[in-house]
Write an enzyme that holds these catalytic residues in place. Sequence first.
Site, PDB file in Angstrom:
ATOM      1  N   HIS A 158       0.647  -1.220  -0.050  1.00 17.38           N
ATOM      2  CA  HIS A 158      -0.123   0.082   0.424  1.00 17.38           C
ATOM      3  C   HIS A 158       0.436   1.320  -0.318  1.00 17.38           C
ATOM      4  CE1 HIS A 158      -2.936  -2.705   0.803  1.00 17.38           C
ATOM      5  NE2 HIS A 158      -3.995  -1.779   0.805  1.00 17.38           N
ATOM      6  N   LYS A 162      -0.725   4.726   4.315  1.00 14.41           N
ATOM      7  CA  LYS A 162      -1.283   3.690   4.969  1.00 14.41           C
ATOM      8  C   LYS A 162      -0.476   3.316   6.817  1.00 14.41           C
ATOM      9  CE  LYS A 162      -4.151  -0.392   4.599  1.00 14.41           C
ATOM     10  NZ  LYS A 162      -5.645   0.393   4.988  1.00 14.41           N
TER      11      LYS A 162
END
Length: 268
Positions: A158, A162
């Site tokens: 990600h 995040k």
Amino acid sequence: MSRKNRVAVIGASGRMGKAIIQVLSQSKLSELSASVVSKGSVYLGLDSGLHSGLKQNEILFSDDIAKAISESDAVIDFSIREILPEVLEYCKASKKPVVVGTTGLVDSHKELLKETSKTIPIVYSPNMSIGVNLLFKLTEIAAKVMGDLADIEILDIHHRHKKDAPSGTAEKLKSILLETLGRSESNIVHGRQGILPERDPKEIAVHTFRAGEVIGDHTVYFFTPEERVEITHKAQDRKTFAVGSVKAAEFLIGKQKGLYDMFSVLGL
């Protein structure tokens, strides 16, 4: 023509909130009824359509969760886990169905979802993407066929912003593998370091990358001495999660109380 479903979005100024507002602006079945942001947000009073890259929609960002929920037909929550109890309490009081896409939930939040679902219908999934839910189902099938023959690894990639690691999607993949194969958390390894003994046959490893602006990539690997199977999903646009969220909200309207997942929404 019948009235469209009125959908309130909690966490409306964030990346996912903007994507959901965009999807609702194009929906034939549903429309945005309220856009809720946190108290003290710099976005309070701004037009949510303009903020989302659309034309003005005259639905201003507000911090009045109770009003937004009471005036909606369904609620989509992509805010932060700290306010989930408040969101669920208002939904329960107004008897409104809610889609919960908030990530980073711990056991106490999940227990609260179960308890609240005894009163209202709820869809909860760590990932609302239609494709990711196919990934979940394919992982279950592969585990049934190859799980006892293969070394299994999960890769979660990600964007650098995040906060939770592993992702909720990676945690769901892990739980599918553990349940399907009858294994436990003691079989899970997070990364590897140092001089290690030969791999335990029941070991499942989870690896997390947080870099760049990757929206979300997940791969489950099944390695045998003769072959390797990789099941991968790569999100190319956050709208994939927003499309699934709106579909889930539409699914909930008229449903009986209970805790549903995206398999229920998609008929998997």
